[in-house]
Design an enzyme around this catalytic site. Structure first.
Site, mmCIF file in Angstrom:
data_model
loop_
_atom_site.group_PDB
_atom_site.id
_atom_site.type_symbol
_atom_site.label_atom_id
_atom_site.label_comp_id
_atom_site.label_asym_id
_atom_site.label_seq_id
_atom_site.Cartn_x
_atom_site.Cartn_y
_atom_site.Cartn_z
ATOM 1 N N SER A 232 0.868 -1.187 0.000
ATOM 2 C CA SER A 232 0.000 0.000 0.000
ATOM 3 C C SER A 232 0.898 1.229 0.000
ATOM 4 O O SER A 232 2.085 1.145 0.348
ATOM 5 C CB SER A 232 -0.882 -0.002 1.258
ATOM 6 O OG SER A 232 -1.516 1.243 1.458
ATOM 7 N N TYR B 163 -3.358 -1.189 10.038
ATOM 8 C CA TYR B 163 -3.169 -1.418 8.599
ATOM 9 C C TYR B 163 -1.820 -0.864 8.154
ATOM 10 O O TYR B 163 -1.071 -1.525 7.421
ATOM 11 C CB TYR B 163 -4.309 -0.747 7.831
ATOM 12 C CG TYR B 163 -4.295 -0.965 6.340
ATOM 13 C CD1 TYR B 163 -4.821 -2.121 5.789
ATOM 14 C CD2 TYR B 163 -3.780 0.008 5.479
ATOM 15 C CE1 TYR B 163 -4.832 -2.315 4.413
ATOM 16 C CE2 TYR B 163 -3.780 -0.173 4.115
ATOM 17 C CZ TYR B 163 -4.309 -1.343 3.581
ATOM 18 O OH TYR B 163 -4.306 -1.533 2.211
#
Length: 259
Positions: free
Chosen positions: A151, A164
């Site tokens: 990400s 996350y």
């Protein structure tokens, strides 16, 4: 089989005859990557939660590729080891794409042990143990491709997604560490860092008019990304065209990080 029309040679992007495992392929980026690999010629093993990957399986069959669905909770590490052993006993895996992941949005002061552990168990620990078990035969054979979905939050901090963010920093670190260990054995380990993609994970952002506009204003491409954008990068990193690419986190973000 795809070939170079001028020389008759096989295209380095051709995945015909290859078997790819893709986790979390039921929707979004995972589905897009699985279909991209199938379009490039690969057969697929789709690994994920029960009843989540029926549509992807159907679409792959329509492309004329072989496909098998295997149920697995990536947060259950005993099941991950058992499933990997089952796969290795009956298949020779050429490509592993670690896509399965979850996101949990909370103010950091409100994050619980349960929430933190759930995200890390799936996004990081499950990914590592599946990679360890399926990567071992690749090392022994002297060839293989491993691609993990990271990400932009492998580089940045984000807001209200600390678990996350921690997991995606970890994915980038695992990618580099395994590349160092396994590169000499013919196994390339890389990651893709998608930017802002039009998937379920970003529904809240896209429905917030002010936040969505602020995001789009920073993206030179002027649009949200799509699963197809990530699929092209995954095909590249899974192919012979990327034989000398190792330990890299490839940003696919429409130019966000360049801004």
């Amino acid at each position: 089989m795809s070939t170079d029309q001028t020389s008759g040679r096989r295209s380095p992007f051709d995945l015909s005859g290859k078997l790819a495992v893709v986790t979390g392929a039921g929707r979004g980026l995972g589905q897009g990557v699985a279909l991209g690999l199938a379009e490039a010629g690969a057969d697929l093993l789709l690994v994920g939660r029960p009843d989540r990957q029926t549509e992807t399986e159907k679409l792959i069959r329509e492309l004329g590729r072989d496909v098998e669905v295997i149920d697995l909770d990536m947060g259950d590490h005993v099941a991950v080891a058992a499933t990997a052993a089952q796969i290795s006993a009956s298949h020779e895996v050429d490509i592993l794409v670690n896509n399965a992941g979850i996101i949990d949005r909370h103010d950091t002061v409100d994050v619980t042990d349960e929430s933190w552990n759930k995200v890390l168990d799936i996004n990081l620990s499950g990914l590592f143990f599946l990679t360890q078990h399926l990567g071992r035969p690749m090392v022994e054979r002297g060839r293989g491709k491993i691609v993990s979905i990271a990400s932009l939050l492998a580089f940045q901090g984000g807001i209200r997604v600390i678990s996350y963010t921690a997991s995606k920093h970890g994915v980038a670190g695992i990618t580099k560490a395994l590349a160092n260990e396994w590169g000499a054995y013919g196994v390339q380990v890389n990651a893709i860092a998608p930017g802002y993609m039009a998937t379920d994970n970003t529904t809240a952002l896209r429905e917030d008019a002010d936040r969505s506009r602020a995001i789009l204003d920073r993206i030179p491409a002027g649009r949200w990304g799509s699963p197809q954008d990530v699929a092209g990068a995954a095909v590249f990193l899974s192919s012979a065209a990327a034989d000398y690419v190792n330990g890299h986190v490839l940003v696919v973000d429409g130019g966000w990080m360049a801004r």
